[in-house]
Write a protein that holds these residues in place. Sequence first.
Motif, PDB file in Angstrom:
ATOM      1  N   ASP A 173       0.869  -1.175   0.000  1.00 25.78           N
ATOM      2  CA  ASP A 173       0.000   0.000   0.000  1.00 25.78           C
ATOM      3  C   ASP A 173       0.905   1.224   0.000  1.00 25.78           C
ATOM      4  N   LEU A 174       0.586   2.214  -0.836  1.00 25.18           N
ATOM      5  CA  LEU A 174       1.454   3.388  -0.941  1.00 25.18           C
ATOM      6  C   LEU A 174       1.529   4.181   0.353  1.00 25.18           C
ATOM      7  N   ILE A 175       0.629   3.946   1.268  1.00 20.49           N
ATOM      8  CA  ILE A 175       0.698   4.627   2.561  1.00 20.49           C
ATOM      9  C   ILE A 175       1.958   4.219   3.324  1.00 20.49           C
ATOM     10  N   GLN A 176       2.526   3.089   2.967  1.00 18.81           N
ATOM     11  CA  GLN A 176       3.777   2.650   3.592  1.00 18.81           C
ATOM     12  C   GLN A 176       4.953   3.545   3.204  1.00 18.81           C
ATOM     13  N   ASN A 197      -2.206   9.325  -4.973  1.00 20.12           N
ATOM     14  CA  ASN A 197      -2.328   8.737  -3.637  1.00 20.12           C
ATOM     15  C   ASN A 197      -1.692   9.579  -2.537  1.00 20.12           C
ATOM     16  N   LEU A 198      -1.057  10.679  -2.903  1.00 22.63           N
ATOM     17  CA  LEU A 198      -0.344  11.506  -1.928  1.00 22.63           C
ATOM     18  C   LEU A 198      -1.229  11.986  -0.772  1.00 22.63           C
ATOM     19  N   ALA A 204      -4.234   9.903   6.919  1.00 20.60           N
ATOM     20  CA  ALA A 204      -3.873   8.917   7.949  1.00 20.60           C
ATOM     21  C   ALA A 204      -3.070   9.548   9.080  1.00 20.60           C
ATOM     22  N   GLY A 205      -2.915  10.875   9.028  1.00 19.29           N
ATOM     23  CA  GLY A 205      -2.172  11.567  10.080  1.00 19.29           C
ATOM     24  C   GLY A 205      -0.673  11.366   9.986  1.00 19.29           C
ATOM     25  N   LYS A 206      -0.175  11.075   8.782  1.00 17.94           N
ATOM     26  CA  LYS A 206       1.248  10.832   8.591  1.00 17.94           C
ATOM     27  C   LYS A 206       1.873  11.902   7.709  1.00 17.94           C
ATOM     28  N   LYS A 207       3.182  12.036   7.808  1.00 22.22           N
ATOM     29  CA  LYS A 207       3.919  12.970   6.971  1.00 22.22           C
ATOM     30  C   LYS A 207       3.867  12.486   5.524  1.00 22.22           C
ATOM     31  N   PRO A 208       3.535  13.356   4.579  1.00 17.19           N
ATOM     32  CA  PRO A 208       3.458  12.935   3.177  1.00 17.19           C
ATOM     33  C   PRO A 208       4.813  12.487   2.648  1.00 17.19           C
ATOM     34  N   TYR A 209       4.787  11.578   1.689  1.00 13.84           N
ATOM     35  CA  TYR A 209       6.030  11.253   0.990  1.00 13.84           C
ATOM     36  C   TYR A 209       6.307  12.339  -0.034  1.00 13.84           C
ATOM     37  N   GLN A 210       7.551  12.483  -0.396  1.00  9.87           N
ATOM     38  CA  GLN A 210       7.976  13.469  -1.385  1.00  9.87           C
ATOM     39  C   GLN A 210       8.251  12.750  -2.702  1.00  9.87           C
ATOM     40  N   VAL A 211       7.641  13.216  -3.789  1.00 10.20           N
ATOM     41  CA  VAL A 211       7.848  12.621  -5.106  1.00 10.20           C
ATOM     42  C   VAL A 211       8.931  13.405  -5.836  1.00 10.20           C
TER      43      VAL A 211
END
Length: 312
Positions: A173-176, A197-198, A204-211
């Motif tokens: 899952d991309l949330i990982q 999916n960003l 989910a209360g998490k820091k976004p990933y950077q693309v």
Amino acid sequence: MSRSRHTGLFALLTVAALTLAGCAEPTDAAGGGYDRAAAQGKTPTTDVVSKVRKDETAAKLLPAGVREAGTLRIASSVGAPPGAFYEEDGSTAAGADIDFADAVARVLGLKLTREVASFEAILPALGSGKYDLGTGNFGVTDERRRTIDFVTYINDGQGFAVREDSELKKVDDLIQLCGLDVATGAGTTFEVTLQENLPRCAEAGKKPYQVKTYADQAAVWISLQQNRSDVVMSTINGLRYAVSQQEGLRFLNEFKRLDVGFAFKKGSPLTPAFQAAVNRLKADGTYDRILKKWGTTESAIETSEISPPELK
């Protein structure tokens, strides 16, 4: 992308003809073997195209004007092995995409006028009529099918690679990926998937990933090697090949499979002939020989289709 950069990528990948004696040789689920040159940092040189003969039945499916002219304009995205890349001379294009296009042209009795173009520029240029078709490991998606027709010839898809010391074991899952820096190619389905999916990270209360996107495939791998990114998202075949040629990296997992096809403008009259040509290559064994040459036998399809629905 400049030819010197492509040559640099080839050197980067093949510097590791490395200690492949200590690496597992890729398996061949299709039973067709694996070209050892592809697994040892060498460019496979097996000639799998020159003996292909014209098939009159397939050729008759071409528009009369095309048969008379005998040529088509093809745009090829040249990025990295095993799909399409420059040989060490910096000018000769090679790879599975090149072989498939050349073999299909022979079946149809055509000559291809090839022009190298950037991945993100090819699909729009088809609609304008600049090219008759394009190759670039174009995955068949429902979004693309709205404006582009495809004739499928392999099955590849999306996957991930990381450094060996990464704590990531598998991405289901991309949330990982939240909180990580993700490197990928500009204008690709990978970039689209990541951007779509960003927002889920924030939800989910998490820091976004950077693309982090790069037009140069070599830059994608350099960013991972130099710790400027944490994970690479790219083609399954490209990832498997690249990590086999570079120390300190590992293929993580497949994420999603996609059919891959020759790309045409919507409504192109060329698609039936190209579909018949691919299926002819399957029937005479050329298809399997191309896959074996490039170590991609797991990407075989049962039959070529015209713009099938996106694999879900």
